[in-house]
Structure formats: C-alpha cells, structure tokens
Design a protein around this motif. Structure first.
Motif, PDB file in Angstrom:
ATOM      1  N   MET A 145       0.850  -1.167   0.000  1.00 48.78           N
ATOM      2  CA  MET A 145       0.000   0.000   0.000  1.00 48.78           C
ATOM      3  C   MET A 145       0.893   1.226   0.000  1.00 48.78           C
ATOM      4  N   SER A 146       0.444   2.241  -0.702  1.00 43.60           N
ATOM      5  CA  SER A 146       1.352   3.367  -0.778  1.00 43.60           C
ATOM      6  C   SER A 146       0.645   4.694  -0.979  1.00 43.60           C
ATOM      7  N   VAL A 147       1.314   5.700  -0.482  1.00 46.37           N
ATOM      8  CA  VAL A 147       0.839   7.059  -0.675  1.00 46.37           C
ATOM      9  C   VAL A 147       0.904   7.417  -2.157  1.00 46.37           C
ATOM     10  N   GLU A 148       1.932   6.941  -2.861  1.00 50.98           N
ATOM     11  CA  GLU A 148       2.069   7.240  -4.287  1.00 50.98           C
ATOM     12  C   GLU A 148       0.896   6.678  -5.078  1.00 50.98           C
ATOM     13  N   SER A 149       0.455   5.497  -4.707  1.00 52.57           N
ATOM     14  CA  SER A 149      -0.689   4.890  -5.375  1.00 52.57           C
ATOM     15  C   SER A 149      -1.962   5.700  -5.108  1.00 52.57           C
ATOM     16  N   ALA A 150      -2.125   6.157  -3.875  1.00 48.37           N
ATOM     17  CA  ALA A 150      -3.289   6.987  -3.528  1.00 48.37           C
ATOM     18  C   ALA A 150      -3.261   8.304  -4.296  1.00 48.37           C
ATOM     19  N   ARG A 151      -2.068   8.877  -4.429  1.00 53.48           N
ATOM     20  CA  ARG A 151      -1.931  10.139  -5.185  1.00 53.48           C
ATOM     21  C   ARG A 151      -2.310   9.918  -6.647  1.00 53.48           C
ATOM     22  N   ALA A 152      -1.786   8.858  -7.249  1.00 56.92           N
ATOM     23  CA  ALA A 152      -2.090   8.556  -8.654  1.00 56.92           C
ATOM     24  C   ALA A 152      -3.592   8.310  -8.838  1.00 56.92           C
ATOM     25  N   PHE A 153      -4.210   7.619  -7.893  1.00 58.88           N
ATOM     26  CA  PHE A 153      -5.647   7.369  -7.947  1.00 58.88           C
ATOM     27  C   PHE A 153      -6.424   8.684  -7.915  1.00 58.88           C
ATOM     28  N   CYS A 154      -6.079   9.568  -7.000  1.00 56.46           N
ATOM     29  CA  CYS A 154      -6.786  10.859  -6.883  1.00 56.46           C
ATOM     30  C   CYS A 154      -6.644  11.675  -8.168  1.00 56.46           C
ATOM     31  N   MET A 155      -5.459  11.728  -8.699  1.00 54.12           N
ATOM     32  CA  MET A 155      -5.233  12.498  -9.923  1.00 54.12           C
ATOM     33  C   MET A 155      -6.046  11.913 -11.077  1.00 54.12           C
ATOM     34  N   ARG A 156      -6.055  10.611 -11.181  1.00 53.43           N
ATOM     35  CA  ARG A 156      -6.804   9.972 -12.263  1.00 53.43           C
ATOM     36  C   ARG A 156      -8.307  10.151 -12.072  1.00 53.43           C
ATOM     37  N   LEU A 157      -8.759  10.034 -10.839  1.00 54.27           N
ATOM     38  CA  LEU A 157     -10.177  10.196 -10.560  1.00 54.27           C
ATOM     39  C   LEU A 157     -10.663  11.586 -10.968  1.00 54.27           C
ATOM     40  N   MET A 158      -9.836  12.586 -10.765  1.00 52.26           N
ATOM     41  CA  MET A 158     -10.219  13.952 -11.111  1.00 52.26           C
ATOM     42  C   MET A 158     -10.137  14.223 -12.613  1.00 52.26           C
ATOM     43  N   ALA A 159      -9.285  13.482 -13.326  1.00 54.02           N
ATOM     44  CA  ALA A 159      -9.010  13.811 -14.723  1.00 54.02           C
ATOM     45  C   ALA A 159      -9.601  12.853 -15.759  1.00 54.02           C
ATOM     46  N   ASP A 160      -9.937  11.647 -15.369  1.00 60.19           N
ATOM     47  CA  ASP A 160     -10.286  10.602 -16.336  1.00 60.19           C
ATOM     48  C   ASP A 160     -11.769  10.225 -16.234  1.00 60.19           C
ATOM     49  N   ASP A 161     -12.570  10.759 -17.140  1.00 55.71           N
ATOM     50  CA  ASP A 161     -14.016  10.495 -17.131  1.00 55.71           C
ATOM     51  C   ASP A 161     -14.326   9.009 -17.289  1.00 55.71           C
ATOM     52  N   GLU A 162     -13.610   8.324 -18.150  1.00 58.65           N
ATOM     53  CA  GLU A 162     -13.858   6.896 -18.376  1.00 58.65           C
ATOM     54  C   GLU A 162     -13.616   6.086 -17.115  1.00 58.65           C
ATOM     55  N   PHE A 163     -12.537   6.414 -16.413  1.00 62.33           N
ATOM     56  CA  PHE A 163     -12.222   5.718 -15.167  1.00 62.33           C
ATOM     57  C   PHE A 163     -13.321   5.960 -14.139  1.00 62.33           C
ATOM     58  N   ARG A 164     -13.735   7.216 -13.972  1.00 60.23           N
ATOM     59  CA  ARG A 164     -14.822   7.539 -13.036  1.00 60.23           C
ATOM     60  C   ARG A 164     -16.087   6.783 -13.416  1.00 60.23           C
ATOM     61  N   ASP A 165     -16.391   6.726 -14.715  1.00 60.76           N
ATOM     62  CA  ASP A 165     -17.578   6.013 -15.175  1.00 60.76           C
ATOM     63  C   ASP A 165     -17.500   4.521 -14.857  1.00 60.76           C
ATOM     64  N   SER A 166     -16.308   3.937 -15.004  1.00 63.07           N
ATOM     65  CA  SER A 166     -16.164   2.506 -14.717  1.00 63.07           C
ATOM     66  C   SER A 166     -16.434   2.240 -13.239  1.00 63.07           C
ATOM     67  N   LEU A 167     -16.013   3.138 -12.373  1.00 64.26           N
ATOM     68  CA  LEU A 167     -16.305   2.982 -10.945  1.00 64.26           C
ATOM     69  C   LEU A 167     -17.793   3.170 -10.682  1.00 64.26           C
ATOM     70  N   GLY A 168     -18.395   4.109 -11.388  1.00 65.16           N
ATOM     71  CA  GLY A 168     -19.818   4.376 -11.220  1.00 65.16           C
ATOM     72  C   GLY A 168     -20.706   3.234 -11.670  1.00 65.16           C
ATOM     73  N   LYS A 169     -20.216   2.446 -12.589  1.00 68.15           N
ATOM     74  CA  LYS A 169     -20.996   1.327 -13.111  1.00 68.15           C
ATOM     75  C   LYS A 169     -20.709   0.015 -12.387  1.00 68.15           C
ATOM     76  N   ALA A 170     -19.771   0.033 -11.459  1.00 72.63           N
ATOM     77  CA  ALA A 170     -19.432  -1.187 -10.725  1.00 72.63           C
ATOM     78  C   ALA A 170     -20.650  -1.676  -9.951  1.00 72.63           C
ATOM     79  N   ALA A 171     -20.890  -2.968 -10.016  1.00 68.70           N
ATOM     80  CA  ALA A 171     -22.106  -3.552  -9.449  1.00 68.70           C
ATOM     81  C   ALA A 171     -22.024  -3.820  -7.950  1.00 68.70           C
ATOM     82  N   SER A 172     -20.818  -3.737  -7.374  1.00 70.83           N
ATOM     83  CA  SER A 172     -20.663  -4.060  -5.956  1.00 70.83           C
ATOM     84  C   SER A 172     -19.351  -3.464  -5.444  1.00 70.83           C
ATOM     85  N   PRO A 173     -19.191  -3.422  -4.130  1.00 67.74           N
ATOM     86  CA  PRO A 173     -17.903  -2.974  -3.581  1.00 67.74           C
ATOM     87  C   PRO A 173     -16.748  -3.876  -4.050  1.00 67.74           C
TER      88      PRO A 173
END
Length: 95
Positions: free
Chosen positions: A1-29
């Motif tokens: 687990m890493s802070v760098e991974s969390a940083r990359a996730f946050c940056m991608r979440l803010m910038a990548d519509d497709e990625f956000r959409d894939s999370l939004g369409k996920a059927a379960s946790p």
C-alpha cells in the motif's frame, strides 16, 4: 500500500471520465476493488487521507475523508444511482 498509489488514484479520478464512469458502473464494492486491483491501485484509508489532506490543504479525520470521498463520488460520478453510492461507501470502508 502506498501514498504514491493513492496520489495517482486521486489524480486519475479527477481527470479521467472513463475511469470515473467505470467505478460508477461497478455492481458491488467487490467490483470496485477488482477495478482498483486491475489498475494497480493499492493503498489504505490512511494513505488516501494523507493525500486528500495534502490536496485540500486541511487536515481531516477518517470520517471527514469518507464524507469527501463519498460526496465527490455521489456528485461527480453517480448522482442518479444511489446503489453505486452505497457500493463506493462499502468499498471505502473496506480499505
């Protein structure tokens, strides 16, 4: 687990519509966790708390972080899908 991974996730979440959409369409946790694993994101709530606090410029508690993460998800990703918001809340709590 890493802070760098969390940083990359946050940056991608803010910038990548497709990625956000894939999370939004996920059927379960578990489906969200699988997406995260596939995309090589591996971080803890503590890591995410550190990065979000850094990005927002304010120190947060774990409860405040959950409100921020779930609120962003609800407002930016799944406004019309309450089940998706429940999924991300459960995923977040499993970190």
């Amino acid at each position: 687990m890493s802070v760098e991974s969390a940083r990359a996730f946050c940056m991608r979440l803010m910038a990548d519509d497709e990625f956000r959409d894939s999370l939004g369409k996920a059927a379960s946790p578990e489906a969200i966790a699988e997406i995260m694993k596939k995309e090589n994101y591996d971080f803890s709530q503590h890591d995410l708390l550190k990065i979000v606090s850094e990005l927002t410029g304010k120190k947060m508690s774990a409860e405040e972080l959950e409100k921020e993460v779930v609120g962003f998800y609800r407002d930016e990703v799944a406004a019309d899908n309450p089940a998706a918001v429940e999924n991300v809340t459960a995923w977040f709590r499993s970190l």
